[in-house]
Design an enzyme around this catalytic site. Structure first.
Site, PDB file in Angstrom:
ATOM      1  N   ARG A   1       0.731  -1.226  -0.027  1.00  0.00           N
ATOM      2  CA  ARG A   1      -0.101  -0.140   0.003  1.00  0.00           C
ATOM      3  C   ARG A   1       0.869   1.334   0.144  1.00  0.00           C
ATOM      4  O   ARG A   1       0.504   2.355   0.398  1.00  0.00           O
ATOM      5  CB  ARG A   1      -1.149  -0.028   1.121  1.00  0.00           C
ATOM      6  CG  ARG A   1      -2.114  -1.020   1.095  1.00  0.00           C
ATOM      7  CD  ARG A   1      -3.229  -0.789   1.842  1.00  0.00           C
ATOM      8  NE  ARG A   1      -4.151  -2.077   1.794  1.00  0.00           N
ATOM      9  CZ  ARG A   1      -3.727  -3.374   2.405  1.00  0.00           C
ATOM     10  NH1 ARG A   1      -2.626  -3.329   3.414  1.00  0.00           N
ATOM     11  NH2 ARG A   1      -4.647  -4.041   2.543  1.00  0.00           N
ATOM     12  N   LYS A  37       2.714  11.617 -11.178  1.00  0.00           N
ATOM     13  CA  LYS A  37       1.713  10.725 -11.591  1.00  0.00           C
ATOM     14  C   LYS A  37       2.492   9.623 -11.955  1.00  0.00           C
ATOM     15  O   LYS A  37       3.609   9.658 -12.632  1.00  0.00           O
ATOM     16  CB  LYS A  37       1.241  11.286 -13.160  1.00  0.00           C
ATOM     17  CG  LYS A  37       0.219  12.422 -12.820  1.00  0.00           C
ATOM     18  CD  LYS A  37      -0.499  12.671 -14.231  1.00  0.00           C
ATOM     19  CE  LYS A  37      -1.010  14.033 -14.384  1.00  0.00           C
ATOM     20  NZ  LYS A  37      -1.669  14.291 -15.675  1.00  0.00           N
ATOM     21  N   LYS A  89       7.202  23.263 -14.954  1.00  0.00           N
ATOM     22  CA  LYS A  89       6.238  22.220 -14.684  1.00  0.00           C
ATOM     23  C   LYS A  89       6.003  22.165 -12.983  1.00  0.00           C
ATOM     24  O   LYS A  89       4.850  22.029 -12.680  1.00  0.00           O
ATOM     25  CB  LYS A  89       6.634  20.712 -14.937  1.00  0.00           C
ATOM     26  CG  LYS A  89       5.923  19.679 -14.558  1.00  0.00           C
ATOM     27  CD  LYS A  89       5.945  18.487 -15.193  1.00  0.00           C
ATOM     28  CE  LYS A  89       4.765  17.542 -14.553  1.00  0.00           C
ATOM     29  NZ  LYS A  89       4.661  16.181 -15.043  1.00  0.00           N
ATOM     30  N   GLU A 123      -4.450  17.600 -10.213  1.00  0.00           N
ATOM     31  CA  GLU A 123      -5.159  17.770 -11.601  1.00  0.00           C
ATOM     32  C   GLU A 123      -6.658  17.890 -11.441  1.00  0.00           C
ATOM     33  O   GLU A 123      -7.435  17.230 -11.790  1.00  0.00           O
ATOM     34  CB  GLU A 123      -4.748  16.804 -12.563  1.00  0.00           C
ATOM     35  CG  GLU A 123      -5.032  17.120 -14.090  1.00  0.00           C
ATOM     36  CD  GLU A 123      -4.582  16.227 -15.078  1.00  0.00           C
ATOM     37  OE1 GLU A 123      -3.673  15.805 -14.994  1.00  0.00           O
ATOM     38  OE2 GLU A 123      -5.298  15.892 -15.914  1.00  0.00           O
ATOM     39  N   ARG A 144      -3.238  22.291 -14.019  1.00  0.00           N
ATOM     40  CA  ARG A 144      -2.380  21.170 -14.390  1.00  0.00           C
ATOM     41  C   ARG A 144      -2.916  20.553 -15.681  1.00  0.00           C
ATOM     42  O   ARG A 144      -2.105  19.929 -16.550  1.00  0.00           O
ATOM     43  CB  ARG A 144      -2.229  19.944 -13.317  1.00  0.00           C
ATOM     44  CG  ARG A 144      -1.069  19.181 -13.612  1.00  0.00           C
ATOM     45  CD  ARG A 144      -0.823  18.306 -12.318  1.00  0.00           C
ATOM     46  NE  ARG A 144       0.346  17.275 -12.694  1.00  0.00           N
ATOM     47  CZ  ARG A 144       0.669  16.435 -11.918  1.00  0.00           C
ATOM     48  NH1 ARG A 144       0.477  16.488 -10.700  1.00  0.00           N
ATOM     49  NH2 ARG A 144       1.767  15.569 -12.540  1.00  0.00           N
ATOM     50  N   HIS A 185      -2.048  16.024 -25.877  1.00  0.00           N
ATOM     51  CA  HIS A 185      -1.993  14.481 -25.374  1.00  0.00           C
ATOM     52  C   HIS A 185      -3.216  13.773 -25.751  1.00  0.00           C
ATOM     53  O   HIS A 185      -3.182  12.690 -25.703  1.00  0.00           O
ATOM     54  CB  HIS A 185      -1.625  14.499 -23.843  1.00  0.00           C
ATOM     55  CG  HIS A 185      -0.215  14.814 -23.610  1.00  0.00           C
ATOM     56  ND1 HIS A 185       0.538  15.824 -23.949  1.00  0.00           N
ATOM     57  CD2 HIS A 185       0.595  13.788 -23.237  1.00  0.00           C
ATOM     58  CE1 HIS A 185       1.774  15.653 -23.589  1.00  0.00           C
ATOM     59  NE2 HIS A 185       1.944  14.263 -22.996  1.00  0.00           N
ATOM     60  N   HIS A 235       6.450   8.319 -27.876  1.00  0.00           N
ATOM     61  CA  HIS A 235       5.429   9.221 -26.978  1.00  0.00           C
ATOM     62  C   HIS A 235       5.548  10.629 -27.409  1.00  0.00           C
ATOM     63  O   HIS A 235       4.529  11.269 -27.953  1.00  0.00           O
ATOM     64  CB  HIS A 235       5.488   9.211 -25.331  1.00  0.00           C
ATOM     65  CG  HIS A 235       4.518   9.977 -24.719  1.00  0.00           C
ATOM     66  ND1 HIS A 235       3.348   9.897 -24.514  1.00  0.00           N
ATOM     67  CD2 HIS A 235       5.056  11.277 -24.044  1.00  0.00           C
ATOM     68  CE1 HIS A 235       2.889  10.866 -23.887  1.00  0.00           C
ATOM     69  NE2 HIS A 235       3.862  11.767 -23.663  1.00  0.00           N
TER      70      HIS A 235
HETATM   71  N1  LIG Z   1       4.105  10.644 -15.364  1.00  0.00           N
HETATM   72  C1  LIG Z   1       4.193  11.852 -15.995  1.00  0.00           C
HETATM   73  O1  LIG Z   1       3.935  12.820 -15.504  1.00  0.00           O
HETATM   74  C2  LIG Z   1       4.671  11.555 -17.540  1.00  0.00           C
HETATM   75  C3  LIG Z   1       4.799  12.598 -18.313  1.00  0.00           C
HETATM   76  C4  LIG Z   1       5.414  12.494 -19.505  1.00  0.00           C
HETATM   77  C5  LIG Z   1       5.308  11.548 -20.072  1.00  0.00           C
HETATM   78  N2  LIG Z   1       5.310  10.314 -19.253  1.00  0.00           N
HETATM   79  C6  LIG Z   1       5.470   9.165 -19.973  1.00  0.00           C
HETATM   80  O2  LIG Z   1       6.789   8.977 -20.176  1.00  0.00           O
HETATM   81  C7  LIG Z   1       6.939   7.822 -21.382  1.00  0.00           C
HETATM   82  C8  LIG Z   1       8.094   8.105 -22.352  1.00  0.00           C
HETATM   83  O3  LIG Z   1       9.048   8.595 -21.591  1.00  0.00           O
HETATM   84  P1  LIG Z   1      10.563   7.957 -22.240  1.00  0.00           P
HETATM   85  O4  LIG Z   1      10.439   8.651 -23.601  1.00  0.00           O
HETATM   86  O5  LIG Z   1      11.473   8.639 -21.341  1.00  0.00           O
HETATM   87  O6  LIG Z   1      10.376   6.764 -22.515  1.00  0.00           O
HETATM   88  P2  LIG Z   1      11.432   5.428 -22.283  1.00  0.00           P
HETATM   89  O7  LIG Z   1      11.466   5.453 -20.765  1.00  0.00           O
HETATM   90  O8  LIG Z   1      11.128   4.457 -23.063  1.00  0.00           O
HETATM   91  O9  LIG Z   1      12.962   6.095 -22.567  1.00  0.00           O
HETATM   92  C9  LIG Z   1      13.062   6.244 -23.971  1.00  0.00           C
HETATM   93  C10 LIG Z   1      14.358   5.477 -24.450  1.00  0.00           C
HETATM   94  O10 LIG Z   1      15.628   6.038 -24.093  1.00  0.00           O
HETATM   95  C11 LIG Z   1      16.437   5.118 -23.492  1.00  0.00           C
HETATM   96  N3  LIG Z   1      17.130   5.898 -22.561  1.00  0.00           N
HETATM   97  C12 LIG Z   1      16.680   6.585 -21.369  1.00  0.00           C
HETATM   98  N4  LIG Z   1      17.473   7.232 -20.847  1.00  0.00           N
HETATM   99  C13 LIG Z   1      18.699   7.318 -21.356  1.00  0.00           C
HETATM  100  C14 LIG Z   1      20.161   7.533 -21.443  1.00  0.00           C
HETATM  101  N5  LIG Z   1      20.677   8.351 -20.495  1.00  0.00           N
HETATM  102  N6  LIG Z   1      21.024   7.129 -22.332  1.00  0.00           N
HETATM  103  C15 LIG Z   1      20.523   6.274 -23.411  1.00  0.00           C
HETATM  104  N7  LIG Z   1      19.280   5.726 -23.546  1.00  0.00           N
HETATM  105  C16 LIG Z   1      18.439   6.300 -22.549  1.00  0.00           C
HETATM  106  C17 LIG Z   1      15.593   4.000 -22.941  1.00  0.00           C
HETATM  107  O11 LIG Z   1      16.185   2.974 -22.707  1.00  0.00           O
HETATM  108  C18 LIG Z   1      14.406   3.950 -23.759  1.00  0.00           C
HETATM  109  O12 LIG Z   1      14.813   2.924 -24.939  1.00  0.00           O
HETATM  110  C19 LIG Z   1       5.456   7.676 -21.781  1.00  0.00           C
HETATM  111  O13 LIG Z   1       4.823   6.331 -21.272  1.00  0.00           O
HETATM  112  C20 LIG Z   1       4.775   8.459 -21.245  1.00  0.00           C
HETATM  113  O14 LIG Z   1       3.341   8.536 -21.125  1.00  0.00           O
HETATM  114  C21 LIG Z   1       4.630  10.409 -18.118  1.00  0.00           C
HETATM  115 ZN   LIG Z   2       3.706  13.496 -22.321  1.00  0.00          ZN
END
Ligand SMILES: NC(=O)c1ccc[n+]([C@@H]2O[C@H](COP(=O)([O-])OP(=O)(O)OC[C@H]3O[C@@H](n4cnc5c(N)ncnc54)[C@H](O)[C@@H]3O)[C@@H](O)[C@H]2O)c1
Ligand SMILES: [Zn+2]
Length: 368
Positions: free
Chosen positions: A124, A146, A230, A240, A246, A253, A270
């Site tokens: 939890r 989030k 942000k 939100e 927010r 999106h 994304h």
């Molecule tokens: N929680 C939130 O508020 C919020 C906000 C925006 C996006 N998101 C989510 O985030 C996700 C997208 O994030 P992302 O683009 O980071 O995806 P991801 O975690 O898949 O990372 C992208 C790629 O980069 C690689 N990578 C990461 N750091 C690296 C580094 N320093 N060197 C080399 N490779 C590296 C990873 O292995 C992966 O292949 C989506 O699912 C989206 O919905 C969440």
């Molecule tokens: Zn996003």
């Protein structure tokens, strides 16, 4: 220059201490010690990040006497699934992770959202520490609390607000990030400018070349500026609320998430989906919210400069509409769009006539 940001809101349990500093990864062990009483941590990361930065993270954690249970998931959006979550819970169970222990998420937005949600639900709720390593994670997903996973029917449909106890942002880690992922991260930066920060938007226009080329100093600055923007929004509207500030950050999106879901979370990143989502939301903003054509051109010019996609050929309109209908921003049977009447001032979600939406989707290459 190390910067400290406190995203302090009530209740105190939701405070995250965010530290941005070059080389901050080496302070991970001390940060976990300072922010939690953990003796043991589950270090969740993906294969790519593990190979590049895992050993340093382990060294820092073990250096302060923590016992570390590494858990590695495949890289990419397809790991943000309930199935992975279950594997994480089982791994926590085998490691004997208890209430006093902590989860560390070392990776991009996928690892952060997944591990953060695992921490939110394990016993939890146990504390977690975020070490965002991608540009998206450093400017956006790493802060704000989030967490969650995707379902076939829609993005982020299962999740929780569970702010990390601390966030360590080390811009130097971006040096290993592949070009395509850096560009995808810049989409989320443009979003922040368009939605809530006109000064950030103008700064982006001045530094677009350096950012597109991946120059380290420009990236470090863009991380600090975007993260601050942000943090300001999150501080004012942590959960939100309907109509709260927010929601503006969901600009681009409504459609972006639908594109990802319609394509089964494959083939498009994304940030790339959000770029197309912003182009369409910008168009609708001109049509129904009074955005000037020249502001839309400025947005699209930035996205073009970052090499972000313009169209989504072959994506079925029916699937997009179905995914949008599942979107959490939907209410009272209408699909609502975050639109922006001027740069930096996205508004609360608007209902938009579905014929206009379909026509716009077709313009961007979606197919009947
Ligand atoms: N929680 C939130 O508020 C919020 C906000 C925006 C996006 N998101 C989510 O985030 C996700 C997208 O994030 P992302 O683009 O980071 O995806 P991801 O975690 O898949 O990372 C992208 C790629 O980069 C690689 N990578 C990461 N750091 C690296 C580094 N320093 N060197 C080399 N490779 C590296 C990873 O292995 C992966 O292949 C989506 O699912 C989206 O919905 C969440
Ligand atoms: Zn996003």
């Amino acid at each position: 220059v190390p910067t400290r940001l406190l995203i302090a809101t009530k209740p105190p349990a939701s405070r995250s201490r965010v530290r941005i500093a070059r080389g901050a990864l080496d302070a991970l062990g001390r940060t976990v010690r300072g922010a939690t009483g953990a003796r043991r941590v589950a270090l969740v990361t993906d294969r790519t990040v593990a190979a590049l930065h895992g050993a340093r993270a382990m060294r820092s954690l073990r250096g302060v006497g923590l016992s570390v249970e590494p858990i590695v998931v495949p890289a990419g959006e397809r790991s943000k699934q309930p199935r992975r979550l279950e594997a994480l819970w089982e791994a926590f169970g085998r490691a004997g992770l208890d209430r006093r222990d902590a989860v560390v998420a070392l990776g991009g937005g996928v690892v952060g959202d997944l591990a953060g949600f695992a921490a939110a639900t394990w016993l939890r709720g146990v504390p977690w520490i975020g070490v965002p390593t991608s540009l998206i994670a450093q400017v956006d997903s790493g802060i704000g609390g989030k967490t969650g996973v995707d379902l076939a029917s829609g993005k982020n449909l299962v999740g929780a607000f569970h702010p990390p106890a601390a966030v360590l942002v080390d811009p130097d880690l971006l040096a290993t990030l592949p070009d395509r992922h850096r560009r995808a991260g810049l989409a989320e930066v443009v979003k922040t400018g368009m939605a809530v920060d006109a000064a950030l938007f103008r700064w982006l226009e001045r530094h677009a070349g350096a950012l597109a080329a991946g120059r380290g100093s420009a990236l470090t600055q863009v991380v600090a500026r975007t993260l601050r923007a942000k943090a300001r929004v999150v501080r004012a509207d942590e959960r939100e609320r309907e109509g709260g500030g927010r929601t503006a950050l969901n600009y681009g999106h409504t459609l972006g998430h639908a594109i990802e879901a319609a394509r089964g979370y494959r083939g498009i990143l994304h940030g790339e989906a959000v770029a197309i989502g912003m182009r369409a939301a910008g168009r609708l903003s001109v049509e129904v919210a009074g955005l000037s054509a020249s502001s839309l051109e400025r947005q699209d010019a930035l996205l073009d400069g970052f090499g972000l996609p313009r169209r989504m050929p072959g994506t079925p309109i029916g699937r997009l509409m179905a995914a949008m209908a599942h979107d959490k921003k939907r209410s009272r049977g209408e699909i609502r769009w975050v639109l922006t009447p001027r740069v930096g001032h996205a508004s609360v979600p608007h209902p938009v006539d579905s014929r206009l939406v379909r026509a716009t989707l077709r313009e961007f290459g979606a197919q009947v």
